[in-house]
Scaffold this motif. Structure first.
Motif, PDB file in Angstrom:
ATOM      1  N   UNK A 115       0.895  -1.062   0.313  1.00  0.00           N
ATOM      2  CA  UNK A 115       0.383  -0.311   0.135  1.00  0.00           C
ATOM      3  C   UNK A 115       0.862   1.058   0.398  1.00  0.00           C
ATOM      4  N   UNK A 116       2.043   1.243   0.868  1.00  0.00           N
ATOM      5  CA  UNK A 116       2.470   2.553   0.909  1.00  0.00           C
ATOM      6  C   UNK A 116       3.469   2.392  -0.111  1.00  0.00           C
ATOM      7  N   UNK A 117       3.460   1.522  -0.729  1.00  0.00           N
ATOM      8  CA  UNK A 117       4.168   1.730  -1.788  1.00  0.00           C
ATOM      9  C   UNK A 117       3.855   1.818  -3.443  1.00  0.00           C
ATOM     10  N   UNK A 169      -0.399  -3.887  11.000  1.00  0.00           N
ATOM     11  CA  UNK A 169      -2.132  -3.109  11.486  1.00  0.00           C
ATOM     12  C   UNK A 169      -3.105  -2.915  11.857  1.00  0.00           C
ATOM     13  N   UNK A 170      -1.755  -2.324  13.026  1.00  0.00           N
ATOM     14  CA  UNK A 170      -2.616  -1.028  13.235  1.00  0.00           C
ATOM     15  C   UNK A 170      -3.080   0.542  12.426  1.00  0.00           C
ATOM     16  N   UNK A 171      -2.145   0.368  11.542  1.00  0.00           N
ATOM     17  CA  UNK A 171      -2.519   1.476  10.503  1.00  0.00           C
ATOM     18  C   UNK A 171      -3.343   1.374   9.681  1.00  0.00           C
ATOM     19  N   UNK A 172      -3.370  -0.266   8.903  1.00  0.00           N
ATOM     20  CA  UNK A 172      -4.424  -0.946   8.407  1.00  0.00           C
ATOM     21  C   UNK A 172      -5.852  -0.875   8.517  1.00  0.00           C
ATOM     22  N   UNK A 173      -5.674  -1.339   9.731  1.00  0.00           N
ATOM     23  CA  UNK A 173      -6.745  -1.754  10.868  1.00  0.00           C
ATOM     24  C   UNK A 173      -8.167  -0.407  10.392  1.00  0.00           C
ATOM     25  N   UNK A 174      -9.821  -0.729   9.659  1.00  0.00           N
ATOM     26  CA  UNK A 174     -10.752  -0.187   9.356  1.00  0.00           C
ATOM     27  C   UNK A 174     -11.505   0.801  10.506  1.00  0.00           C
ATOM     28  N   UNK A 175     -11.353   1.123  11.072  1.00  0.00           N
ATOM     29  CA  UNK A 175     -12.577   0.802  12.428  1.00  0.00           C
ATOM     30  C   UNK A 175     -13.844   1.177  12.368  1.00  0.00           C
ATOM     31  N   UNK A 181      15.202   7.079   1.302  1.00  0.00           N
ATOM     32  CA  UNK A 181      13.986   6.556   1.899  1.00  0.00           C
ATOM     33  C   UNK A 181      12.849   6.165   1.366  1.00  0.00           C
ATOM     34  N   UNK A 182      13.514   4.822   0.141  1.00  0.00           N
ATOM     35  CA  UNK A 182      12.098   3.800   0.355  1.00  0.00           C
ATOM     36  C   UNK A 182      11.956   3.089   1.269  1.00  0.00           C
ATOM     37  N   UNK A 183      13.056   3.008   2.238  1.00  0.00           N
ATOM     38  CA  UNK A 183      13.558   1.720   3.640  1.00  0.00           C
ATOM     39  C   UNK A 183      11.604   2.049   4.506  1.00  0.00           C
ATOM     40  N   UNK A 184      10.863   3.592   3.966  1.00  0.00           N
ATOM     41  CA  UNK A 184       9.986   3.608   5.062  1.00  0.00           C
ATOM     42  C   UNK A 184       8.970   3.081   4.511  1.00  0.00           C
ATOM     43  N   UNK A 185       9.150   2.274   3.132  1.00  0.00           N
ATOM     44  CA  UNK A 185       7.253   0.765   3.232  1.00  0.00           C
ATOM     45  C   UNK A 185       7.517   0.330   4.172  1.00  0.00           C
TER      46      UNK A 185
END
Ligand code: GLC
Length: 652
Positions: free
Chosen positions: A304-306, A373-379, A612-616
């Motif tokens: 998703x990030x990339x 997962x915390x970042x991706x879970x839709x509430x 910078x790509x390491x951020x994914x």
């Protein structure tokens, strides 16, 4: 927390699922010549060895994707079947133009920066971009040549050219390892060793092995294979899986899967392709791969990030898949510790090596997967409990690891002077560690500067071995604090001769020898001292090292390791692992053309070109978690802690 079962059965297993899967997964691949009829057999029994699988039937007689061609620099010597490869590379070019990483530019920027820092500008040739290590090497060679009165042998151009061709060869090999299902790439084969007669399961797509492949493709802007991999393995998650009469938990992801071509029921002329997963029920030792689901979540976030395509992680079936993994990991058990309790061999080290209990590698991946997962879970209404459990666990887990797994000179000295048999709530030596278990090697080995997280912690037992993947991923995920992360990298620098030597990177240090090896490995002849999992050197670990270095802004460590690997990897035909203390020999039973050795190298190169790509892949604690963590520290479990305060929970 008790886990409900409402989401346990994913809609895809109902009759409606096949069309959904088919149209959604393959709509973008209509240009392929294969006509695919996809369906899922819901029959209870599998065929030979439970061949109940995802299926795709095809009149064109799809072949599996082991592509072979002649004349590669690395010495492949099979015949050519590259039609699909051609099709694929057309797609890849399109994808690249959409938004991939421009390796050339990034590389130049990184190199110029570092060259400035290191005052190497006199040696830069901007047309012919060389890596920092090549320049260093060249500088050394020039010095030697100058001092010996010789000059101008043209080594520099040769060095740069050969590095380029190693990368080219690696990309060709990586593409050749792609596995296809119904005409679409879905993964990469573990090893493509033409010299090996006994393939065992190295012809399968391993979840953990695919991660560096997937990252390499993502960083190149080739997203399809990663998307397909994520969605297909998700379908396998719900599979019927048993060992004798027992089934493991619902959210388990397979260790590996294979695409098989089988005759189509009732039609002699036609075949169909099936995805056949292995959840450990065929694996040596019958171990469940706990790391698979964790890696799957980490890759999903990176995708998703990339790619910027969040539609995959937002899909209902993907959200359910994430929750199933989480529920399995967060389920209540008998544990006193927030760490995940697993059997021996449930991760990269998938044979008996004395890592049962709470091994660091699993904890680092667990922490990373929880944050992703915390970042991706839709509430949504039903997930409040799960989110609460997740947040509480994150805090407790990071506290536990940072506090109790960490050792450096200071802490080691503290353990050395531990009092034992403390029965109280405020014991210093909570796990009743007897100082005598501090191994003689560690007393010598621990550097004055630096430290690391130990391999495992159990009552009265600290496994002091240094496990690389766990330490590196603790840096990447932020499970280790910033100071600890730097200290881990300091230790790697200080212990370079042991951990890298002639090939990065030792899987663990030191080896189990003698009676310890006999008892702990069960006399495993593959895990003899300084071989394979028992302190063998695994080139694939280069990518995790590089991500960790990029996160801590210390790329020169990764660059140095890459330059060491570059000297041998291609020449040695990309082995799976190396043996001996200094990694001088290709491993006794090592496969050649091991895909994750190839992909690991490529990811390291791509990240050196664009740090910078390491951020994914990296994660950080957010302020909520930092707050909750400091509440926990203030409550200080080292000080007075009665039965009441131990019940306190931290709801973030
Ligand atoms: C070995 C490794 C394991 C890897 C597999 C396929 O079993 O121990 O980690 O996934 O090979 O490469």
């Amino acid at each position: 927390m008790s886990m409900g079962t409402s989401e346990a059965v994913r809609p895809v297993l109902s009759g409606a699922a096949p069309q959904f899967l088919c149209s959604d997964l393959f709509s973008s691949n209509l240009d392929l010549v294969f006509y695919s009829r996809c369906h899922i057999k819901t029959g209870k029994k599998r065929g030979p060895r439970y061949l109940q699988s995802l299926k795709c039937s095809s009149m064109s007689g799809c072949q599996l994707g082991s592509y072979r061609y002649e004349g590669l620099g690395g010495g492949l010597y099979r015949n050519t079947t590259i039609d699909r490869l051609k099709l694929l590379s057309c797609k890849c070019q399109q994808a690249e133009s959409v938004g991939g990483v421009d390796a050339g530019e990034g590389n130049a920027a990184w190199f110029v920066d570092n060259a400035k820092k290191l005052n190497l500008n006199g040696l830069i040739n901007s047309q012919n971009i060389m890596e920092f290590e090549d320049v260093e090497q060249l500088k050394r060679e020039n010095e030697v040549l100058m001092s010996s009165g010789k000059a101008g042998t043209g080594t520099s151009t040769f060095a740069a050219a050969s590095v380029d061709s190693i990368e080219e060869e690696a990309w060709e090999l990586l593409r050749a390892s792609m596995v296809y299902y119904c005409g679409s790439p879905v993964g990469t084969i573990a090893a493509n060793d033409p010299t090996c007669t006994d393939v065992l399961n190295y012809d399968q797509v391993f979840i953990r092995d695919f991660i560096p492949s997937g990252i390499a493709f993502l960083l190149k802007g080739e997203y399809d294979i990663v998307r397909n991999f994520i969605l297909h393995t998700l379908q396998l998650q719900s599979w019927e899986k048993t060992m004798d009469c027992h089934s493991p938990g619902q959210g388990l992801m397979p260790a590996s899967f294979k695409v098989r071509t089988v005759p189509l029921d009732g039609d002699d002329l036609a075949t169909e392709e099936v995805l056949d997963p292995d959840f450990g029920e065929a694996a040596i030792g019958r171990v469940a791969p706990v790391d698979s689901g964790l890696w799957w979540i980490i890759l999903l976030r990176a995708y998703g990030k990339c790619s910027g395509d969040l539609s995959v992680q937002e899909r209902v079936d993907v959200q359910t898949g994430i929750k199933m993994i989480l529920r399995l990991c967060l389920a209540d058990g008998f544990d006193m510790f927030p760490t995940l309790l697993v059997t021996d061999g449930s991760c990269m080290i998938d044979r008996r090596m004395g890592i049962h209990g709470h091994p660091l590698e699993i904890q680092a991946l667990f922490y990373s997967a929880l944050l992703c997962a915390r970042e991706m879970l839709t509430p949504e209404d039903g997930s409040a409990d799960l989110l609460r459990a997740l947040n509480n666990r994150l805090v407790a887990l990071s506290f536990h690891i940072r506090e109790y797994y960490w050792i450096d000179m200071r802490k080691l000295n503290e353990i050395y002077r531990y009092k034992t048999e403390e029965y109280s709530y405020d014991a210093i030596n909570k796990f009743n560690i007897y100082p005598d278990q501090i191994s003689p090697w560690l007393v010598e080995w621990m550097p004055n500067r630096g430290g690391y997280l130990i391999g495992n912690l159990q009552p009265a037992h600290m496994d002091f071995r240094f496990f690389s993947l766990g330490n590196l991923w603790a840096v990447v995920s932020g499970l280790a604090t910033t100071a600890q992360s730097h200290a881990i990298l300091d230790l790697i620098e200080a212990k370079w001769a042991d951990l890298v030597a002639e090939m990065p990177f030792k899987i663990c240090y030191p080896a189990l020898e003698g009676q310890e090896w006999q008892i702990i490995t069960g006399c495993d002849p593959k895990n003899t001292p300084w071989s394979y999992h028992n302190s063998g050197s695994w080139p694939t670990l280069l990518w995790q090292l590089t991500v960790a270095c990029m996160k801590m802004n210390r790329p020169e460590i990764a660059a140095k390791a890459v330059s060491v690997a570059e000297k041998r990897l291609s020449r040695d035909k990309w082995p799976e692992y190396y043996d001996t203390k200094k990694a001088r020999f290709i491993g006794k039973q090592s496969r050649l053309f091991q895909t994750w050795s190839i992909a690991g190298y490529l990811v390291a190169k791509l990240l050196l070109a664009d740090p910078n790509a390491a951020k994914i892949l990296t994660t950080e604690e957010d302020s909520e978690l930092v707050n909750a963590f400091s509440c926990m520290i203030t409550a200080n479990p080292r000080r007075k802690r009665g039965p009441k305060s131990s019940k306190q929970t931290y709801i973030v």
